[in-house]
Design a protein around this motif. Structure first.
Motif, PDB file in Angstrom:
ATOM      1  N   THR A  65       4.882   8.112 -15.568  1.00 58.12           N
ATOM      2  CA  THR A  65       3.467   8.206 -15.219  1.00 58.12           C
ATOM      3  C   THR A  65       2.934   6.917 -14.616  1.00 58.12           C
ATOM      4  OG1 THR A  65       3.238   9.735 -17.085  1.00 58.12           O
ATOM      5  CG2 THR A  65       1.201   8.891 -16.099  1.00 58.12           C
ATOM      6  N   SER A  66       3.305   5.774 -15.173  1.00 56.35           N
ATOM      7  CA  SER A  66       2.772   4.506 -14.681  1.00 56.35           C
ATOM      8  C   SER A  66       3.174   4.228 -13.238  1.00 56.35           C
ATOM      9  CB  SER A  66       3.183   3.346 -15.591  1.00 56.35           C
ATOM     10  OG  SER A  66       4.581   3.240 -15.655  1.00 56.35           O
ATOM     11  N   ALA A  67       4.328   4.715 -12.797  1.00 58.01           N
ATOM     12  CA  ALA A  67       4.756   4.510 -11.410  1.00 58.01           C
ATOM     13  C   ALA A  67       3.789   5.188 -10.441  1.00 58.01           C
ATOM     14  CB  ALA A  67       6.167   5.044 -11.209  1.00 58.01           C
ATOM     15  N   ILE A  68       3.226   6.295 -10.870  1.00 62.71           N
ATOM     16  CA  ILE A  68       2.277   7.018 -10.017  1.00 62.71           C
ATOM     17  C   ILE A  68       0.886   6.408 -10.119  1.00 62.71           C
ATOM     18  CG2 ILE A  68       1.165   9.258  -9.640  1.00 62.71           C
ATOM     19  CD1 ILE A  68       3.940  10.419 -10.755  1.00 62.71           C
ATOM     20  N   ILE A  69       0.445   6.132 -11.335  1.00 62.60           N
ATOM     21  CA  ILE A  69      -0.890   5.556 -11.538  1.00 62.60           C
ATOM     22  C   ILE A  69      -1.007   4.181 -10.873  1.00 62.60           C
ATOM     23  CG2 ILE A  69      -2.476   4.649 -13.296  1.00 62.60           C
ATOM     24  CD1 ILE A  69      -1.527   6.975 -15.096  1.00 62.60           C
ATOM     25  N   LEU A  70       0.071   3.402 -10.913  1.00 68.53           N
ATOM     26  CA  LEU A  70       0.059   2.062 -10.309  1.00 68.53           C
ATOM     27  C   LEU A  70       0.468   2.068  -8.838  1.00 68.53           C
ATOM     28  CD1 LEU A  70       1.580   0.115 -13.327  1.00 68.53           C
ATOM     29  CD2 LEU A  70      -0.808   0.109 -12.561  1.00 68.53           C
ATOM     30  N   ARG A  71       0.602   3.265  -8.268  1.00 71.03           N
ATOM     31  CA  ARG A  71       0.904   3.450  -6.840  1.00 71.03           C
ATOM     32  C   ARG A  71       2.229   2.803  -6.426  1.00 71.03           C
ATOM     33  NH1 ARG A  71      -3.399   5.112  -8.528  1.00 71.03           N
ATOM     34  NH2 ARG A  71      -5.355   5.320  -7.451  1.00 71.03           N
ATOM     35  N   LYS A  72       3.247   2.978  -7.262  1.00 68.39           N
ATOM     36  CA  LYS A  72       4.559   2.400  -6.981  1.00 68.39           C
ATOM     37  C   LYS A  72       5.597   3.463  -6.629  1.00 68.39           C
ATOM     38  CE  LYS A  72       3.233  -1.781  -7.691  1.00 68.39           C
ATOM     39  NZ  LYS A  72       3.168  -2.753  -6.628  1.00 68.39           N
ATOM     40  N   ALA A  73       5.122   4.625  -6.191  1.00 66.50           N
ATOM     41  CA  ALA A  73       6.023   5.680  -5.743  1.00 66.50           C
ATOM     42  C   ALA A  73       6.362   5.391  -4.282  1.00 66.50           C
ATOM     43  CB  ALA A  73       5.351   7.040  -5.899  1.00 66.50           C
ATOM     44  N   ILE A  74       7.371   4.548  -4.085  1.00 69.88           N
ATOM     45  CA  ILE A  74       7.659   4.014  -2.750  1.00 69.88           C
ATOM     46  C   ILE A  74       9.074   4.345  -2.268  1.00 69.88           C
ATOM     47  CG2 ILE A  74       6.012   2.114  -2.959  1.00 69.88           C
ATOM     48  CD1 ILE A  74       8.401   0.331  -3.789  1.00 69.88           C
ATOM     49  N   TYR A  75       9.690   5.343  -2.853  1.00 69.43           N
ATOM     50  CA  TYR A  75      11.089   5.628  -2.567  1.00 69.43           C
ATOM     51  C   TYR A  75      11.218   6.877  -1.701  1.00 69.43           C
ATOM     52  CZ  TYR A  75      11.117   2.464  -6.495  1.00 69.43           C
ATOM     53  OH  TYR A  75      10.871   1.401  -7.319  1.00 69.43           O
ATOM     54  N   ASP A  76      12.364   7.042  -1.080  1.00 73.75           N
ATOM     55  CA  ASP A  76      12.592   8.192  -0.206  1.00 73.75           C
ATOM     56  C   ASP A  76      12.758   9.494  -0.983  1.00 73.75           C
ATOM     57  OD1 ASP A  76      12.461   6.695   2.131  1.00 73.75           O
ATOM     58  OD2 ASP A  76      14.592   6.190   2.043  1.00 73.75           O
ATOM     59  N   ASP A  77      13.513   9.464  -2.059  1.00 76.17           N
ATOM     60  CA  ASP A  77      13.804  10.672  -2.823  1.00 76.17           C
ATOM     61  C   ASP A  77      13.271  10.493  -4.244  1.00 76.17           C
ATOM     62  OD1 ASP A  77      14.750  13.132  -3.549  1.00 76.17           O
ATOM     63  OD2 ASP A  77      16.874  12.604  -3.468  1.00 76.17           O
TER      64      ASP A  77
END
Length: 153
Positions: free
Chosen positions: A9-21
Motif C-alpha cells: 500500500t505505501s508504494a502506491i500512497i507514496l507514489r513510488k509505483a515506477i516500474y514497468d510490470d
C-alpha cells in the motif's frame, strides 16, 4: 526480461509505483483511501490479482519461523504470497515484510526508509521471569510476555 514488482500500500500512497510490470493484491486496493492515491493507482495500470492459498501458507510458515507472524497484517501476507508466486521483487518499507521476504529469498525495493540490513527473529520473552515462550502469558510465572527482536548474524 522485465522483473515484476509486487507493491504494498505505501508504494502506491507514496507514489513510488515506477516500474514497468507491477501487480498488487485486492487487499492493498481496499487500503487506498485518499482520492489522489486512487487516481495514481488507476493511471499507473497496476494489475490486481488474488494471492493463491498455497503461497499464503508458505509465507505464514516463514513468518512463524521469524516471529513476524505477530507483526504482519493479512494484506502484508498476501503481498508476500503474490511476490513468492512470481518470484518477484517486493516493494515495501515495512521491516516485517522485508524480513520475511529475505527469509523467502525474494528481492526487495525500499521506498523511503533505509531498509533492513540483517535478518532478524521475534521471540516472546516473559516480563517477569525472562523465560522464552510461545504464549502471551508465561506458563511458569503468569506474567505477560513481550516480543523481543533478535538479530541474526
Amino acid at each position: 526480461m522485465v522483473m515484476m514488482h509486487v507493491l504494498d500500500t505505501s508504494a502506491i500512497i507514496l507514489r513510488k509505483a515506477i516500474y514497468d510490470d507491477m501487480v498488487t493484491v485486492p487487499e492493498v486496493v481496499n487500503e487506498i483511501r485518499d482520492e489522489n492515491s486512487k487516481l495514481y493507482f488507476e493511471i499507473k495500470n497496476i494489475r490486481v490479482e488474488d494471492a493463491r492459498e498455497e503461497f499464503i501458507s508458505e509465507v505464514k510458515k516463514a513468518a512463524q519461523k521469524t516471529g513476524d507472524i505477530y507483526k504482519l497484517s493479512e494484506t502484508d501476507i498476501r503481498v508476500l504470497a503474490k511476490a513468492l508466486e512470481y518470484n518477484a521483487t517486493v516493494v515495501s518499507d515495512d521491516y516485517a515484510v522485508q524480513n520475511v521476504a529475505k527469509k523467502l529469498g525474494l528481492k526487495l525495493e525500499k521506498i523511503l526508509q533505509k531498509g533492513i540490513e540483517k535478518e532478524f527473529k521475534w521471540i516472546r520473552v516473559c516480563k517477569g521471569c525472562g523465560r522464552r515462550t510461545e504464549k502471551e502469558v508465561c506458563e511458569i510465572c503468569g506474567s505477560e510476555t513481550r516480543l523481543k527482536k533478535v538479530v541474526k548474524g
